[in-house]
Design an enzyme around this catalytic site. Structure first.
Site, PDB file in Angstrom:
ATOM      1  N   HIS A 148     -13.399-106.226  -5.381  1.00 48.61           N
ATOM      2  CA  HIS A 148     -14.161-107.088  -6.292  1.00 48.61           C
ATOM      3  C   HIS A 148     -15.500-107.524  -5.726  1.00 48.61           C
ATOM      4  O   HIS A 148     -16.174-108.353  -6.338  1.00 48.61           O
ATOM      5  CB  HIS A 148     -13.372-108.353  -6.642  1.00 48.61           C
ATOM      6  CG  HIS A 148     -12.101-108.106  -7.378  1.00 48.61           C
ATOM      7  ND1 HIS A 148     -11.997-108.191  -8.748  1.00 48.61           N
ATOM      8  CD2 HIS A 148     -10.868-107.778  -6.942  1.00 48.61           C
ATOM      9  CE1 HIS A 148     -10.757-107.932  -9.111  1.00 48.61           C
ATOM     10  NE2 HIS A 148     -10.044-107.675  -8.035  1.00 48.61           N
ATOM     11  N   LYS A 174     -20.326-120.304 -14.671  1.00 48.95           N
ATOM     12  CA  LYS A 174     -19.733-119.426 -13.665  1.00 48.95           C
ATOM     13  C   LYS A 174     -19.795-120.191 -12.352  1.00 48.95           C
ATOM     14  O   LYS A 174     -20.472-121.218 -12.262  1.00 48.95           O
ATOM     15  CB  LYS A 174     -20.505-118.107 -13.559  1.00 48.95           C
ATOM     16  CG  LYS A 174     -22.033-118.293 -13.436  1.00 48.95           C
ATOM     17  CD  LYS A 174     -22.768-116.974 -13.374  1.00 48.95           C
ATOM     18  CE  LYS A 174     -22.932-116.291 -14.714  1.00 48.95           C
ATOM     19  NZ  LYS A 174     -22.307-114.995 -14.819  1.00 48.95           N
ATOM     20  N   ARG A 175     -19.084-119.695 -11.311  1.00 49.21           N
ATOM     21  CA  ARG A 175     -19.211-120.353 -10.018  1.00 49.21           C
ATOM     22  C   ARG A 175     -20.690-120.418  -9.618  1.00 49.21           C
ATOM     23  O   ARG A 175     -21.481-119.537  -9.982  1.00 49.21           O
ATOM     24  CB  ARG A 175     -18.406-119.577  -8.962  1.00 49.21           C
ATOM     25  CG  ARG A 175     -16.901-119.781  -9.069  1.00 49.21           C
ATOM     26  CD  ARG A 175     -16.498-121.217  -8.878  1.00 49.21           C
ATOM     27  NE  ARG A 175     -16.670-121.636  -7.509  1.00 49.21           N
ATOM     28  CZ  ARG A 175     -15.680-121.761  -6.627  1.00 49.21           C
ATOM     29  NH1 ARG A 175     -14.436-121.528  -6.986  1.00 49.21           N
ATOM     30  NH2 ARG A 175     -15.917-122.144  -5.396  1.00 49.21           N
ATOM     31  N   LYS A 208     -25.845-115.462  -8.106  1.00 48.30           N
ATOM     32  CA  LYS A 208     -25.752-115.590  -9.557  1.00 48.30           C
ATOM     33  C   LYS A 208     -27.018-116.234 -10.143  1.00 48.30           C
ATOM     34  O   LYS A 208     -27.236-116.222 -11.340  1.00 48.30           O
ATOM     35  CB  LYS A 208     -24.509-116.396  -9.933  1.00 48.30           C
ATOM     36  CG  LYS A 208     -23.200-115.697  -9.528  1.00 48.30           C
ATOM     37  CD  LYS A 208     -21.982-116.568  -9.829  1.00 48.30           C
ATOM     38  CE  LYS A 208     -20.674-116.012  -9.304  1.00 48.30           C
ATOM     39  NZ  LYS A 208     -20.072-114.989 -10.187  1.00 48.30           N
ATOM     40  N   THR A 237     -17.048-111.366 -15.983  1.00 48.47           N
ATOM     41  CA  THR A 237     -16.132-111.297 -17.119  1.00 48.47           C
ATOM     42  C   THR A 237     -16.538-112.334 -18.158  1.00 48.47           C
ATOM     43  O   THR A 237     -16.257-112.171 -19.350  1.00 48.47           O
ATOM     44  CB  THR A 237     -14.675-111.539 -16.680  1.00 48.47           C
ATOM     45  OG1 THR A 237     -14.649-112.643 -15.769  1.00 48.47           O
ATOM     46  CG2 THR A 237     -14.101-110.317 -16.006  1.00 48.47           C
ATOM     47  N   LYS A 268     -16.748-112.507 -22.464  1.00 46.38           N
ATOM     48  CA  LYS A 268     -16.246-113.597 -23.318  1.00 46.38           C
ATOM     49  C   LYS A 268     -17.346-114.090 -24.245  1.00 46.38           C
ATOM     50  O   LYS A 268     -17.111-114.366 -25.429  1.00 46.38           O
ATOM     51  CB  LYS A 268     -15.707-114.736 -22.442  1.00 46.38           C
ATOM     52  CG  LYS A 268     -14.483-114.309 -21.613  1.00 46.38           C
ATOM     53  CD  LYS A 268     -14.175-115.255 -20.452  1.00 46.38           C
ATOM     54  CE  LYS A 268     -13.201-114.577 -19.478  1.00 46.38           C
ATOM     55  NZ  LYS A 268     -13.073-115.313 -18.190  1.00 46.38           N
TER      56      LYS A 268
HETATM   57  C1  26Q Z   1     -11.319-115.224   0.717  1.00 44.32           C
HETATM   58  C2  26Q Z   1     -10.988-115.626   2.005  1.00 44.32           C
HETATM   59  C3  26Q Z   1     -10.762-116.969   2.291  1.00 44.32           C
HETATM   60  C4  26Q Z   1     -10.831-117.901   1.263  1.00 44.32           C
HETATM   61  C5  26Q Z   1     -11.154-117.498  -0.031  1.00 44.32           C
HETATM   62  C6  26Q Z   1     -11.400-116.166  -0.297  1.00 44.32           C
HETATM   63  C7  26Q Z   1     -11.758-115.734  -1.665  1.00 44.32           C
HETATM   64  C8  26Q Z   1     -11.145-116.273  -2.779  1.00 44.32           C
HETATM   65  C9  26Q Z   1     -11.514-115.884  -4.052  1.00 44.32           C
HETATM   66  C10 26Q Z   1     -12.733-114.787  -1.859  1.00 44.32           C
HETATM   67  C11 26Q Z   1     -13.097-114.392  -3.141  1.00 44.32           C
HETATM   68  C12 26Q Z   1     -12.489-114.936  -4.246  1.00 44.32           C
HETATM   69  C13 26Q Z   1     -12.844-114.565  -5.620  1.00 44.32           C
HETATM   70  C14 26Q Z   1     -13.709-113.628  -5.931  1.00 44.32           C
HETATM   71  C15 26Q Z   1     -14.082-113.338  -7.324  1.00 44.32           C
HETATM   72  O1  26Q Z   1     -13.750-114.087  -8.225  1.00 44.32           O
HETATM   73  N1  26Q Z   1     -14.766-112.221  -7.571  1.00 44.32           N
HETATM   74  C16 26Q Z   1     -15.164-111.862  -8.925  1.00 44.32           C
HETATM   75  O2  26Q Z   1     -14.155-111.034  -9.475  1.00 44.32           O
HETATM   76  C17 26Q Z   1     -14.389-110.803 -10.853  1.00 44.32           C
HETATM   77  C18 26Q Z   1     -13.221-110.004 -11.385  1.00 44.32           C
HETATM   78  O3  26Q Z   1     -13.289-108.686 -10.946  1.00 44.32           O
HETATM   79  C19 26Q Z   1     -15.708-110.095 -11.071  1.00 44.32           C
HETATM   80  O4  26Q Z   1     -15.939-110.024 -12.451  1.00 44.32           O
HETATM   81  C20 26Q Z   1     -16.851-110.837 -10.387  1.00 44.32           C
HETATM   82  O5  26Q Z   1     -18.023-110.078 -10.477  1.00 44.32           O
HETATM   83  C21 26Q Z   1     -16.482-111.127  -8.945  1.00 44.32           C
HETATM   84  O6  26Q Z   1     -17.496-111.920  -8.341  1.00 44.32           O
END
Ligand code: 26Q
Length: 833
Positions: free
Chosen positions: A372, A563-564, A569, A671, A675
């Site tokens: 991702h 979004k975050r 972004k 995503t 939406k």
């Molecule tokens: C990793 C290590 C330690 C703590 C937290 C994390 C962690 C947690 C969540 C790293 C990343 C995430 C989430 C990432 C994320 O949401 N990525 C998004 O995924 C979507 C679904 O595929 C995409 O549409 C987005 O582009 C992408 O940014």
């Protein structure tokens, strides 16, 4: 009191707990109020009614759930296991009512009791078990899996504290602990009988078994118990009801404490507390200090429980271990569960005593990995000392996998030591680290990106050597979102109009929306389309007012970026443009700017200072712009606090314009963009992630494209990017920076935004300033287009009409055919119970 008892005994032909009619629902809701909440109607609180209704709805899913499990076992069906550290499922009540098709009956039943269904739906707490896109994607996929009648289990962690709640104080983000479980969770079913032990720390020993084979024994320092917590997930208008199984950590029983800690009672209690800590809290992403021991422990914990559960189910089906990969397929949602590669090997080799080669074949055949992100800082690696001390046996297994893998690479590319070092599972360039993306890739039969551009870049950059070695392993599956939650539930006005226009099959066959093309220029239809949007904007305006006190005009162009918060972004690009507009209005108060309402929403990771400063800037701009008489109400800026799945449901349907403005090549898919599109918003966006495919579907004339391409971005960087040059060349932009630096948006404080300004002028790693002029120009086109209401409405209709590709049903069909080799299984309710 008497009246309540009369209500309870109202005769009703339908069976208790499963009848879907109004009378049965009414009777069971009142029963629940009395039997589960210990309240009679006259004194029940809205929360009591919510619980009574939720349990009545849950009861109606149970026969489906039991029939589903029964059928999977009886038919020996292959099951897709979706392993994810996050599931952002959102509130369940409204969605379950829709999927079961009993929303209007529930509404009517409650009405006769004097209760409003919408009020109860609004009471449910958000289960914030995820950060953002990746967690929500997992939830959309589970909805599609059930709806498409595909046998599936979601496996993850039952965090006691999910993502923090965001409050805004003095314009700053303040994190407040999430208390989603405080008042109880009616949807989860605790399964104390489904529990597994997970080891940590200690050391390993080699021994020879009775057959003379060399075996490894792991002598852990401590053991944690994982208990299953199940949430049933009904498909839309089908009998299938799959399960989301989340693991809750508990201390092992006290006899173990006595065995291992004889005499040290306090140490034993400490261990108990530590064990329960494992599933306590979700880690936010984008934390600079993410190398947390507890995070790795969480990952191993849920992965081990899930794989052990799969082995248990295999036995239940009467299958032997070598059939594992025929019975299960497991998707790794990013690298977070990638320790599964080593853990499945450990279970098969150490516990089930399979030979290594056989175990490896099963492991690779079972697992598949979804990437991702391409951002180097977001690629997971773990320092060797940490890994060694927490999971000593797993590290040994990873070394062995690596040894065999590098032999294969050596054979294929003799003498190419640089390649060997690049591909190794261990990064030895500095302090040694385990590369989880490499582990996931080597241990999987399929690797996929989440949008066409992202997959292409994945193959060219992060996993280039692997794509060269195993091209057949690489796939693209462009993300999708569920139209049940994001259209049927969130936008009932649109749903009704669609039912009447294209027929009621669209929610499971989103391609039917193409029929809307024929109405795009129909004046009467356009009026109805606009009145749906107008009502949604009024609903959002009311929510904005109650959340922030800001009054916005529903007639304005609603321009939304939710979004975050992250530099890539580029929420600050949007903010710079707003400031430029504000400057224009200040210079010429008579300037006619089509009224716009800019809405932002999103959380920043608590340790990500720049992201938090961007929030402060947006709020600073809002404070000034919303009150300056020169603006005359033509611009409004809103930061909507605590963006989550629950409030997303009234935000997407109200948008006219969707901001998808990431630096090209950085957003894997996005995503939210999908939406917005489904709900008739037009996109202003870069050629990034799934924007590329959205534009392809809808046509360039219905999309506001701007900015550098991913190739341009790399070239500009290579050639030496000097952001300050763009400011010198652009007087208006210079004015924007001057105004920020003057303290105008920080109550006179000239220092507050200095880190942000310095970063943009001197580094600007995400090329905000390189894209600024193009963005502003495109926003002018947006304003011009908005003035022509008929044309805008046409474009809005065409966006919805062409959004079919982005249904998560399409994505799940692709996974099922290309990666999982799995087929639907029809569930008959009569078969069981
Ligand atoms: C990793 C290590 C330690 C703590 C937290 C994390 C962690 C947690 C969540 C790293 C990343 C995430 C989430 C990432 C994320 O949401 N990525 C998004 O995924 C979507 C679904 O595929 C995409 O549409 C987005 O582009 C992408 O940014």
């Amino acid at each position: 009191m008497d009246e309540a008892l009369t209500i309870t005994s109202t005769p009703c032909a339908e069976p208790a707990r499963s009848g879907l009619g109004v009378d049965a629902l009414k009777r069971d809701i009142v029963d629940n109020l009395i039997c589960l909440q210990a309240r009679y109607p006259e004194i029940a609180t809205p929360h009591d009614w919510y619980m009574a209704l939720a349990y009545a709805v849950r009861d109606r899913m149970m026969a489906r759930r039991v029939a589903t499990t029964y059928t999977y076992v009886a038919r020996n069906a292959k099951v897709a296991c979706y392993l994810s550290a996050e599931f952002l499922i959102g509130p369940q009540l409204g969605n379950n009512l829709i999927n079961l098709g009993i929303e209007s009956n529930a509404h009517a039943a409650l009405q006769t009791l004097g209760i409003d269904l919408d009020t109860l739906v609004a009471i449910e707490e958000e289960p914030g078990l995820g950060n953002g896109g990746l967690g929500r994607l997992a939830a959309c996929y589970l909805d599609s899996l059930s709806t498409l009648e595909i046998p599936a289990i979601g496996y993850g962690i039952r965090y006691e504290f999910g993502i923090f709640d965001q409050e805004i104080r003095d314009g700053w983000q303040v994190e407040v602990t999430d208390k989603w479980l405080q008042k109880g969770n009616p949807w989860e079913i605790l399964r104390p009988d489904v529990a597994f032990y997970v080891n940590f720390g200690g050391r390993t020993e080699q021994e020879t078994d009775a057959q003379g084979h060399l075996r490894v024994r792991w002598i852990p320092a401590y053991t944690v118990k994982g208990v299953a917590c199940d949430t049933p997930l009904p498909g839309y208008r089908v009998n299938t009801c799959n399960t989301l199984r989340l693991w809750k950590s508990e201390a092992v029983e006290s006899f173990d404490l006595q065995d291992f800690n004889a005499g040290d009672y306090y140490e034993a209690v400490h261990e108990k507390v530590q064990s329960e800590t494992l599933s306590k809290v979700l880690y936010p992403n984008d934390e600079p200090e993410a190398g947390k021991r507890l995070r790795l422990a969480q990952q191993y914990f849920f992965v081990s429980c899930s794989l052990q559960d799969m082995l248990r189910l295999l036995e239940l089906k009467g299958e032997s271990v070598d059939r594992f990969a025929h019975v299960f397929t497991a998707q790794l949602n990013d690298t977070h569960p990638s320790i599964a590669v080593a853990e499945l090997m450990r279970l098969l080799v150490d516990e089930k005593l399979l030979p290594w080669d056989k175990a490896w074949e099963i492991t690779r055949h079972t697992l598949a990995y979804t990437n991702h992100t391409l951002l180097p800082e977001a690629l997971e690696t773990w320092g060797l000392p940490l890994f060694q001390s927490l999971l000593p046996r797993l590290l040994e297994i990873i070394y062995e996998i690596n040894r065999r893998f590098l032999d294969e690479v050596r054979l294929r590319y003799p003498g190419d030591d640089a390649r060997l070092a690049r591909m190794s599972l261990i990064d030895e360039s500095g302090a040694k680290r385990v590369r989880m993306a490499h582990l996931a890739t080597v241990g999987s039969h399929a690797v996929n990106g989440v949008a066409a551009l992202h997959t292409q870049l994945l193959e060219q950059t992060v996993l280039r050597d692997f794509a060269d070695l195993w091209p057949e392993r690489f796939h693209n599956v462009t993300n999708g979102v569920t139209p049940r939650r994001f259209m049927a539930l969130s936008n009932p006005g649109l749903a009704k109009l669609l039912d009447e226009t294209v027929g009621d099959g669209w929610a499971t066959d989103l391609g039917l929306l193409r029929k809307l093309d024929a109405y795009a220029d129909d004046a009467a239809f356009q009026d109805r389309w606009r009145s749906v949007k107008r009502a949604n904007k009024e609903r959002l305006a009311a929510n904005i007012r109650s959340a922030t006190g800001i009054v916005v005009d529903p007639a304005a162009l609603f321009d939304i970026q939710v979004k975050r918060i992250h530099e890539y972004k580029r929420q600050h690009l949007n903010a710079l443009y707003i400031i430029a507009l504000y400057l224009r209005l200040r210079r010429d108060p008579k300037l006619a700017v089509p009224p716009r309402c800019f809405v932002f929403g999103g959380k920043a990771a608590p340790g990500y200072a720049m992201a938090k400063l961007i929030i402060r800037l947006i709020n600073g701009v809002a404070e000034v712009v919303n009150h300056d008489p020169a603006v005359n109400g033509q611009l409004k800026v809103v930061f909507f606090p605590d963006f989550n799945v629950k409030n997303a449901q009234f935000i997407y349907p109200a948008a006219n314009l969707s901001e998808q403005i990431s630096t090209a090549g950085k957003e894997a898919s996005g995503t939210g963009n999908m939406k917005f599109m489904m709900n008739g918003a037009l996109t202003i966006g870069t050629l990034d992630g799934a924007n590329v495919e959205i534009r392809e579907e809808v046509g360039d004339e219905n999309f506001f494209l701007f900015g550098l391409t991913a190739d341009d971005v790399e070239r500009v960087k290579r050639e030496g990017y000097r952001p300050a040059d763009y400011v010198r060349a652009n007087e208006e932009l210079q004015g924007v920076f001057d105004l920020i630096s003057s303290g105008h948006f920080s109550r006179g404080d000239r220092e507050m935004f200095r880190p942000l300004v310095d970063n943009l002028l001197n580094h600007d790693p995400f090329l905000v300033l390189a894209d600024y002029a193009a963005y502003v120009a495109r926003q002018q086109d947006v304003s011009a287009a908005w003035q022509d209401s008929r044309h805008w409405t046409r474009m809005s209709i065409v966006n919805t009409a062409h959004s079919g590709k982005f249904s998560s049903d399409r994505a799940i069909r692709e996974y099922s055919e290309q990666i999982w080799d799995i087929k639907p299984v029809r569930i008959a309710l009569e078969q069981r119970v």
